[in-house]
Design an enzyme around this catalytic site. Structure first.
Site, PDB file in Angstrom:
ATOM      1  N   GLU A  59       4.279   0.069  -0.099  1.00  0.00           N
ATOM      2  CA  GLU A  59       5.466   0.901   0.185  1.00  0.00           C
ATOM      3  C   GLU A  59       6.058   0.653   1.560  1.00  0.00           C
ATOM      4  O   GLU A  59       7.271   0.523   1.708  1.00  0.00           O
ATOM      5  CB  GLU A  59       5.125   2.395   0.039  1.00  0.00           C
ATOM      6  CG  GLU A  59       5.133   2.917  -1.387  1.00  0.00           C
ATOM      7  CD  GLU A  59       3.863   2.585  -2.143  1.00  0.00           C
ATOM      8  OE1 GLU A  59       2.885   2.123  -1.505  1.00  0.00           O
ATOM      9  OE2 GLU A  59       3.839   2.779  -3.371  1.00  0.00           O
ATOM     10  N   HIS A  78      -0.312  14.254  -5.727  1.00  0.00           N
ATOM     11  CA  HIS A  78       0.851  13.830  -6.522  1.00  0.00           C
ATOM     12  C   HIS A  78       1.829  14.964  -6.786  1.00  0.00           C
ATOM     13  O   HIS A  78       2.691  14.844  -7.648  1.00  0.00           O
ATOM     14  CB  HIS A  78       0.388  13.254  -7.871  1.00  0.00           C
ATOM     15  CG  HIS A  78      -0.131  11.862  -7.790  1.00  0.00           C
ATOM     16  ND1 HIS A  78      -1.345  11.549  -7.222  1.00  0.00           N
ATOM     17  CD2 HIS A  78       0.399  10.684  -8.200  1.00  0.00           C
ATOM     18  CE1 HIS A  78      -1.536  10.240  -7.301  1.00  0.00           C
ATOM     19  NE2 HIS A  78      -0.493   9.691  -7.878  1.00  0.00           N
TER      20      HIS A  78
END
Lengths: 335, 326
Positions: B60, B129
């Site tokens: 990322e 998450h």
């Protein structure tokens, strides 16, 4: 077999080139000396990292680029900005925080930018700019151009995640990037040996199937040779290179720390200063008969005048008006 | 008018902008061969090829930076994060590079980039998450932050984000991808920074954004049965925030509930309440009440997860409280 003898024209052109290299390096040296003086006088603030001792890296590297290539670097960026052809006035005015600075005084020492010379900035987060270089390489490839991007970094960058993520993509996608590690032996006060599991750090490129090489960063010709090959590889093969250029900084990490005495000894510093890149080039030119004492004195005098002019210009330039505080946060355009 | 999913509305927005401008490309994990982790980019690789639909390694920080670098020299990247939770690894590039480049270069280098992906909790994905990041991102000058709640808004705002010359963080709702709504065939672009009055009422305002817009609408429906008329203000954009839309509504209703998916402390709602106290102080008939996630990491267990999330009963209870009905 004897080397082919150079023609007179070639010799003259070499001599002219050497004078340009010497001029570029000496300009950086004199500029940084005055920068230190300005810092001591309080005209330059914040963090300020000088480039003295490393001039052969910037000059050798950037002398191999075309104007349409790109350059990106770290916060130790004054020397590279000069070697890329940014004006001493615009750099000194930026250091003084004035509106005629290359970033209008909003960036300062660590953030030199110049769209005209494709100088994509000095960046202040160690490792953070390496992925940007891969992005520029991606854009070059996307457009089908034959430019390259040179990305300077200190050796401490090789321990950051950003370095590895960027090099992996550059290797994977074959991006036209030249990654240059200026190994000046210390990340602030921590030596390479105390920070990296391997000491020949160009070998980090092996993990990314990348052409890699080490060279002497005090010898401007060694730098030019290594960078020239890397640039060629980027242009013709669209393939990246990792160069470890071994150099040494003659000043502290920044203006805030002692030059020696804590993490390195005075004896070590003095040993390295025997290989001052400017002295090495000068001596070589004198031996070749392409530089006389008079020429050197003239060059030095002219450079000092240029730096003084930059100082005077910066000193006379105003700071931005207060309403400029809110300018350049957003651009008011769409495509 | 055609009815399509939020997912397809997003896909249509990116496709139309890629057809319109060849500087626009999509990059991220699984966007190409896999056809998108959430299928937003289904068919893109076949239509645009691998130079413009780029699968990345799981990296990322790296690919966010690749996007910023490409944007600095004239491309217009759309960077997909598989979830904004993973984007935390990339925050240096979003905050220190994208958001500040224009300013610290004295206006020389703009960064026209969109960072997008699902945000907030889904179902039983537990702590790492299930987080809503808009208050973190909206804190940063130099970024624009958008969180659409409907397919219509998702399409119009994503097109605006791609055309904008500033870095835009676009927060989609993981639980919204399958929701449906009317989206016209003809092209439209929704201006960034404009809230939308999703329901008109004069008894109480609910100010919200993103996934919670649906909850606010359900609350308005249910309260309408009791004769309570709710003004639902959908912020749509978190930064820049449409302060006028908030104050106009609250000055009309004199009561406000601020509903968001994220945590309470320093949340988006805290900023909304600040605007209300500054601009509507004399018109308030009750203290403003906030509805938000419990001040804990998200638990996995169903019952605890339900207790942690803002929802319809909590929203209705909040309205009743500001109306002094209980």
């Amino acid at each position: 077999m004897a080397a082919k003898k150079k023609s007179e024209a070639e010799t003259n052109s070499d001599a002219a080139r050497d004078m340009e290299l010497l001029h570029s390096m000496l300009l950086q040296r004199r500029f940084e000396e005055r920068c230190a003086e300005a810092y001591a006088l309080g005209k330059v603030g914040g963090f300020c990292h000088l480039y003295i001792g490393q001039e052969a890296v910037s000059t050798g590297t950037l002398s191999m680029l075309r104007p349409d290539d790109y350059v990106i670097t770290t916060y130790r960026d004054h020397g590279q900005a000069l070697a890329r052809g940014m004006t001493p006035r615009s750099i000194m005015a930026e250091l003084f925080g004035r509106q005629d600075g290359c970033a209008r005084g909003k960036g300062g020492s660590m953030h030199m930018f110049d769209a005209n010379t494709n100088f994509l900035g000095g960046h202040g987060i160690v490792g953070g700019h390496v992925p940007l270089a891969a992005g520029v390489g991606f854009a070059i490839k996307y457009r089908g151009g034959d430019q390259c991007i040179v990305c300077f970094m200190g050796e401490s960058v090789v321990n950051t995640g950003a370095f590895h993520e960027a090099l992996n993509m550059a290797g994977l996608w074959k991006l036209p990037c030249v990654f240059i590690i200026e190994n000046n032996r210390y990340g602030m006060g921590t030596s390479l040996e105390r920070a990296s599991a391997i000491h020949d750090i160009y070998e980090r490129g092996a993990a990314y199937n990348m052409t890699r090489q080490q060279c002497d960063g005090q010898d401007v010709f060694a730098v030019r040779k290594a960078v020239g090959e890397a640039v060629e590889r980027a242009r013709k093969e669209q393939s990246p290179t990792l160069l470890e250029i071994r150099t040494y900084r003659f000043m502290g990490h920044s203006m805030s720390d002692a030059v020696s005495g804590t993490y390195r000894t005075k004896a070590e510093l003095e040993e390295y200063m025997k290989r001052d890149p400017i002295t090495l080039l000068r001596t070589r030119m004198e031996a070749n008969g392409t530089l006389s004492a008079d020429q050197l004195t003239q060059m030095d005098t002219a450079i000092k005048a240029v730096v003084q002019d930059a100082w005077d210009f910066a000193d006379a330039s105003p700071e931005l008006p207060l309403e400029a505080l809110y300018e350049d946060v957003y651009v008011d355009t769409t495509t | 008018m055609p009815i399509i999913t939020y997912r397809d509305a997003l896909g249509a927005a990116i496709r139309e902008e890629m057809q319109r401008d060849d500087r626009v490309f999509l990059m991220g994990e699984e966007v190409a061969a896999y056809q998108g982790a959430y299928k937003v980019s289904k068919g893109f690789l076949q239509e645009f090829g691998e130079m413009r639909v780029v699968d990345t390694p799981i990296t990322e920080l790296g690919f966010a930076g690749v996007g910023v670098g490409a944007a600095m020299v004239g491309l217009r990247p759309v960077i997909e994060f598989m979830t904004w939770n993973f984007a935390l690894l990339a925050l240096d590039q979003v905050v220190n590079a994208a958001a500040k480049m224009l300013y610290m270069s004295g206006g020389q280098f703009k960064v026209p980039i969109v960072f997008r992906g699902p945000n907030g909790a889904a179902l039983q994905l537990s702590a790492q998450h299930s987080q809503a990041w808009e208050s973190w991102l909206a804190h940063i000058p130099g970024l624009k932050v958008i969180a659409p709640g409907t397919p219509y808004d998702a399409k119009g705002l994503l097109k605006a984000a791609i055309r904008d010359d500033n870095p835009v963080c676009f927060l989609e709702g993981e639980m919204l991808y399958n929701t449906k709504g009317e989206v016209p065939d003809e092209e439209y672009v929704i201006p960034i920074g404009k809230a939308d009055l999703k329901r008109e009422g004069d008894h109480c305002s609910i100010i919200t954004h993103g996934k919670m817009v649906l909850v606010a609408m359900q609350a308005a429906d249910q309260l309408a049965k009791e004769g309570i008329r709710i003004d639902v203000v959908d912020l749509r954009t978190i930064r820049p925030m449409d302060v006028e839309a908030i104050t106009t509504s609250v000055n009309k209703t004199n009561r406000a509930v601020v509903l968001e998916e994220g945590w309470e402390v320093c949340g988006v709602g805290a900023q909304v309440v600040d605007y209300i106290q500054r601009e509507c102080f004399d018109n308030l008939d009750a203290p403003v009440v906030r509805v938000h996630q419990a001040d804990t990491p998200m638990p996995y267990t169903k019952s605890l997860e339900k207790a942690a999330k803002p929802d319809l009963p909590k929203t209705i209870a909040a309205v009743r409280k500001v109306m002094y009905l209980d």
